[in-house]
Design an enzyme around this catalytic site. Sequence first.
Site, PDB file in Angstrom:
ATOM      1  N   TYR A 274      34.689  31.758  40.987  1.00  0.00           N
ATOM      2  CA  TYR A 274      34.742  33.230  41.031  1.00  0.00           C
ATOM      3  C   TYR A 274      33.356  33.861  40.977  1.00  0.00           C
ATOM      4  CZ  TYR A 274      39.758  32.845  40.688  1.00  0.00           C
ATOM      5  OH  TYR A 274      41.059  32.542  40.959  1.00  0.00           O
TER       6      TYR A 274
ATOM      7  N   HIS B 196      43.235  36.689  48.255  1.00  0.00           N
ATOM      8  CA  HIS B 196      43.563  37.938  47.555  1.00  0.00           C
ATOM      9  C   HIS B 196      42.789  39.116  48.142  1.00  0.00           C
ATOM     10  CE1 HIS B 196      45.800  36.054  44.112  1.00  0.00           C
ATOM     11  NE2 HIS B 196      45.063  35.016  44.465  1.00  0.00           N
TER      12      HIS B 196
ATOM     13  N   ASN C  12      48.526  35.482  38.002  1.00  0.00           N
ATOM     14  CA  ASN C  12      49.447  35.738  39.101  1.00  0.00           C
ATOM     15  C   ASN C  12      50.778  36.236  38.552  1.00  0.00           C
ATOM     16  OD1 ASN C  12      47.804  35.056  41.281  1.00  0.00           O
ATOM     17  ND2 ASN C  12      48.489  32.926  41.338  1.00  0.00           N
TER      18      ASN C  12
HETATM   19 FE1  HDD Z   1      41.918  32.441  42.534  1.00  0.00          FE
HETATM   20  C1  HDD Z   1      40.697  35.373  43.712  1.00  0.00           C
HETATM   21  C2  HDD Z   1      44.421  34.130  40.883  1.00  0.00           C
HETATM   22  C3  HDD Z   1      43.320  29.459  41.601  1.00  0.00           C
HETATM   23  C4  HDD Z   1      39.238  30.827  43.758  1.00  0.00           C
HETATM   24  N1  HDD Z   1      42.464  34.379  42.364  1.00  0.00           N
HETATM   25  C5  HDD Z   1      41.825  35.441  42.905  1.00  0.00           C
HETATM   26  C6  HDD Z   1      42.485  36.649  42.511  1.00  0.00           C
HETATM   27  C7  HDD Z   1      43.528  36.285  41.724  1.00  0.00           C
HETATM   28  C8  HDD Z   1      43.513  34.861  41.617  1.00  0.00           C
HETATM   29  C9  HDD Z   1      44.532  37.226  41.070  1.00  0.00           C
HETATM   30  C10 HDD Z   1      42.084  38.049  42.954  1.00  0.00           C
HETATM   31  C11 HDD Z   1      41.233  38.726  41.927  1.00  0.00           C
HETATM   32  C12 HDD Z   1      40.952  40.140  42.366  1.00  0.00           C
HETATM   33  O1  HDD Z   1      41.883  40.955  42.350  1.00  0.00           O
HETATM   34  O2  HDD Z   1      39.820  40.400  42.756  1.00  0.00           O
HETATM   35  N2  HDD Z   1      43.592  31.901  41.529  1.00  0.00           N
HETATM   36  C13 HDD Z   1      44.421  32.730  40.838  1.00  0.00           C
HETATM   37  C14 HDD Z   1      45.317  31.956  40.021  1.00  0.00           C
HETATM   38  C15 HDD Z   1      45.016  30.647  40.243  1.00  0.00           C
HETATM   39  C16 HDD Z   1      43.914  30.605  41.179  1.00  0.00           C
HETATM   40  C17 HDD Z   1      46.368  32.536  39.109  1.00  0.00           C
HETATM   41  C18 HDD Z   1      45.635  29.415  39.656  1.00  0.00           C
HETATM   42  C19 HDD Z   1      46.108  29.340  38.476  1.00  0.00           C
HETATM   43  N3  HDD Z   1      41.398  30.496  42.701  1.00  0.00           N
HETATM   44  C20 HDD Z   1      42.084  29.408  42.209  1.00  0.00           C
HETATM   45  C21 HDD Z   1      41.309  28.208  42.407  1.00  0.00           C
HETATM   46  C22 HDD Z   1      40.133  28.593  43.007  1.00  0.00           C
HETATM   47  C23 HDD Z   1      40.217  30.035  43.179  1.00  0.00           C
HETATM   48  C24 HDD Z   1      41.743  26.820  42.000  1.00  0.00           C
HETATM   49  C25 HDD Z   1      38.955  27.785  43.436  1.00  0.00           C
HETATM   50  C26 HDD Z   1      38.628  26.628  42.982  1.00  0.00           C
HETATM   51  N4  HDD Z   1      40.301  33.003  43.625  1.00  0.00           N
HETATM   52  C27 HDD Z   1      39.290  32.163  43.967  1.00  0.00           C
HETATM   53  C28 HDD Z   1      38.101  32.864  44.610  1.00  0.00           C
HETATM   54  C29 HDD Z   1      38.592  34.351  44.598  1.00  0.00           C
HETATM   55  C30 HDD Z   1      39.965  34.268  43.962  1.00  0.00           C
HETATM   56  C31 HDD Z   1      37.667  32.313  45.901  1.00  0.00           C
HETATM   57  C32 HDD Z   1      38.545  35.118  45.900  1.00  0.00           C
HETATM   58  C33 HDD Z   1      37.926  36.444  45.594  1.00  0.00           C
HETATM   59  C34 HDD Z   1      37.501  36.358  44.230  1.00  0.00           C
HETATM   60  O3  HDD Z   1      37.779  35.115  43.737  1.00  0.00           O
HETATM   61  O4  HDD Z   1      36.967  37.235  43.593  1.00  0.00           O
HETATM   62  O5  HDD Z   1      36.968  32.706  43.847  1.00  0.00           O
END
Ligand code: HDD
Length: 751
Positions: A415, A128, A201
Site C-alpha cells: 500500500y 479498488h 472488505n
Molecule cells: Fe488491497 C487497495 C482491501 C489484499 C494491494 N485493498 C485496497 C483497498 C481495499 C483493499 C479496501 C482500497 C483502499 C482505498 O479505498 O483506497 N486488499 C484488501 C483486503 C485484502 C487485500 C481486504 C485482503 C485481506 N491488497 C491485498 C493484497 C495486496 C493488496 C494481498 C498486495 C500484496 N490493495 C493493494 C494495493 C491497493 C489496494 C495495490 C490499490 C490502491 C491502494 O492499495 O491504495 O496496494
Amino acid sequence: ATDAASAGIPYNQHKAGEHGLDHGHAPPQGESVAVAPEAAASTLSEQNETAKTGQPAQAGVNAVGGGLDRVRVDSGGQVLTTNQGVPVADNQNSLKAGLRGPALLKDFILREKITHFDHERIPERIVHARGSGAHGYFECYDALTQLTCAAPFAAKGKRTPVFVRFSTVAGERGSKDTARDVRGFAIKFYTDQGNWDLVGNNIPVFFIQDAMKFPDLIHAVKPEPHHGMPQAASAHDTFWDFMSLMPESTHMIMWAMSDRAIPRSYRMMQGFGVHTFRFVNAEGESVFVKFHFSPKLGTHSQVWDEAVKVSGADPDFHRRDLWEAIDAGEYPEWEMGIQVFDQAQADSFSFDILDATKIIPEELVPVTPIGRLVLDRNPDNFFAETEQVAFCTAHVVPGIDFTNDPLLAGRIHSYVDTQISRLGGPNFHELPINAPLAPVHNNQRDGMHRQAIHRGRVAYEPNSLAGGCPFQAGAKMGFVSFPEPVTQDEVRGKPEKFAEHYNQATLFYRSQSEPEQQHIIGALTFELSKVTVPAVRRRVVAGLRNVDETLAQAVADGLGMLDLPDPLPRAIEPPKPEVEVSPALSLLARPGDGSVRTRKVALLVADGVDGGQVLALAKALIGAGVVVRMVGPHLGRVAGGGTDLDADASLDNHPSTVFDGAIVVDGEQAAAALSADGRALEFLRDTYRHAKTLMAVGAGAKVLQAAGIDTQGSVDGLLVAKTHGAKDADTFCAALALHRHFSRETNPPQV
Ligand code: HDD
C-alpha cells in the site's frame, strides 16, 4: 479591432450575446453575486431529497473538518486568478495577433490553464479504483484499556474522526457501481496517536493465502489483456481458470457468488478487517482480534437481474445513495465489534488463524460490540479527498499490531509502495486528507511536492545541535512491536492447516437461507456460462463437489453438463469442523432496525390519477422517512382530478430498479394510460420480479394485471386494496421494511 477596443466596444459584440450577457442571465463583470448557501452546497436533486426526508443536512460538523479547513478554498465573492494569484480579465479568449490571427506563445494565461488541464489525471488505483468516501467518527462504547492501549478505545464515549472509502475491486475508475464484486471498506482513523488504517472488505475472507499470489489473482480478474474485456466483471475465462486452479479460493468464491457481492447500498453491508490482528495493552500483553462492522440498517442486497439493469439506469447508484443519505442527514452507522481470543484458543481451532481464507465462526468466538462508526459529512471535493486518500495497512498505532498472516505481510509493503507512483512521490502523507491530526516530527526530508518547511539545520538523530529533538518516544509512549518469538528456519511453504480448503466453503453454503442458496447457484451458473473453455467450467464444478453435492449438481444442470466431473483431489483429509451451520453467515441474520428510512418508493402517476390519494400516501410515507418520487410518463404537471401533481421523475429517467418499492393508486383514466404504456408495464414487472414491495389501490390493480401480475392470489409483498384507506401507508411500510419477498422468486421467472 484596436479602434473598437479604444472606443470601449467589446472585440466581438456578438460573443457577449452568446453567453447571455445581454439577457440578464450572467453575473456582471468585475463583481460577484451572492449565492444562497443551500444553492451553493447542493444539487437540485439533493435539495429535493432533503426536503423529502424532512431533515436538513448538517453542514460541516466533523472533527476532521478542523484540519482540512486550512486548505479549503471557497471562491464565493472572489475574482478569477491564475495560479500565481494574478487577476484574469478575460477567461473567454486566447491572446491573438489580430482577431483572426495566430495565438501568441506569450499567452501565459492560456498556457497555464491548458498545461494544468493536461495533467489533471493521476493513475487510478491498481485495484479498488472505483470508490466513494465520507467523513465521520468512531465512538467507543467503553474503555478497552485492559485489551489495548490504542487511542480510539481509550475511554467510554471517546470520538475519533474517520474517513471511510467504499469501493469495488476489479472495475476501473469510471466503471459501474453494481458489478458483482467484493466491496472495499477502508477506514482511516485519525487518532491522537497517529493514523490507523483498517483496510478491509465487506467479506471476511480472501481469495488467496499468500501475498505472493496477489498479482496473479488481479491479473486473472481484470479485463483480459489482449482485448481489454470484460470491464468490472469476473464472468470470464481467465478469472475462473485461475480460481479453478487455486482451491484455496473456494471459500471466498462462495461469498463472492452470494448476494454479498451485489449490495443494495454501501450503507447496508458489513465490513471486516479480514486478517487476525493483535491488540496490545499498556503492559505489553497481547490478544488476537478480528474486526467486524455491522450496519444499523441491516444487510440487504440486490438481485442479479436488478444489478445488471441498475448499471445502465444509474452507474453511480451506490455513490449517489451514500451521498444523498448523508446530505439528507440520514447518517449511515455501523456497530463495530471484535472477536477476541488467545494463542491457546487459536492453537485449538481446526483451521489456522493466520489463513485469510478462513473465518472464526461466531459460535466459536462471539462478536463483542465495542462502538459505533458514523458517517456524517460528504467530502467537499471528490478528487482532493476520495481520490487522494491513501490507505495503508502499514499504518497502525500503539495498541494495534500485525500477526504473521502472510497475506497481510505483503500488504504492509504494497500500500505504501503503490501510493508513491499513484500520488507522485513519498510525501503523500502531507496531502490534507492523509495528514494525521497528531503532529508529525521526524528527520525525513525533501522529495517531490514537499509541503512542510522544516526549520533548523539538523535533520538527523542523534544530535546535540537541536537538543536531541525530535527525540525517541521510548516504550512508554511509542510504538513497540509485539515481541513474538520466532525460532524457525527460513522456508517457502505453508503450514499444514492452510491445506484444507473446503470445510468453511461448505459451512458458508449450508448456512444460507434457501433463496440465498438459489442465488449462489444462479451466480455460479451465470458466471461459468460466460466461460468459453469447457474444461475450466468442469474444473470449477469438480471443486464445487467438495463443497456440496447438490450445489455442484445444480450448477452442472444449469450449464447443461451431461455428467458430473470427479471431485478435485483434496490435499489433506478434512478435519471435523467445529461448526456445521452458522446462522450469522446469512444476510437474513441482520434485518436491520425495521425502519424504512431512506428507502425509495415510486408512486406511479398519469393524467386522471386520484391526486388526493397520491398526496396522502406520499405524505404518510415521507413521514416514515421514505424517499418518495412521483413517476409519470413525463416530468411536470399531471392532472389529478382536482389535485394536480408535479411528477419529479419519469418512466424513462427513473426505471423501477432505482426504487425499493412501487405503488399504483386509483384512477380509471390513469390506469388505462399506464396499462397502454410499455414502460409502466416493464416498471411493474421488474418491481415484481425483483421481489420488491408492490401496492395497487382501486383501478391501479388493472395496471398490474396488464403487466401480467396476478392480483387475485395471496403473494408476499404484493398488496392490493379495493379502496384507499388511512392504513395503506403503514401496511406498505411494514412490507417495505422486509426489503424483499423472495418467496415470489421462481426459476425461470414467471413475470
Ligand atoms: Fe488491497 C487497495 C482491501 C489484499 C494491494 N485493498 C485496497 C483497498 C481495499 C483493499 C479496501 C482500497 C483502499 C482505498 O479505498 O483506497 N486488499 C484488501 C483486503 C485484502 C487485500 C481486504 C485482503 C485481506 N491488497 C491485498 C493484497 C495486496 C493488496 C494481498 C498486495 C500484496 N490493495 C493493494 C494495493 C491497493 C489496494 C495495490 C490499490 C490502491 C491502494 O492499495 O491504495 O496496494
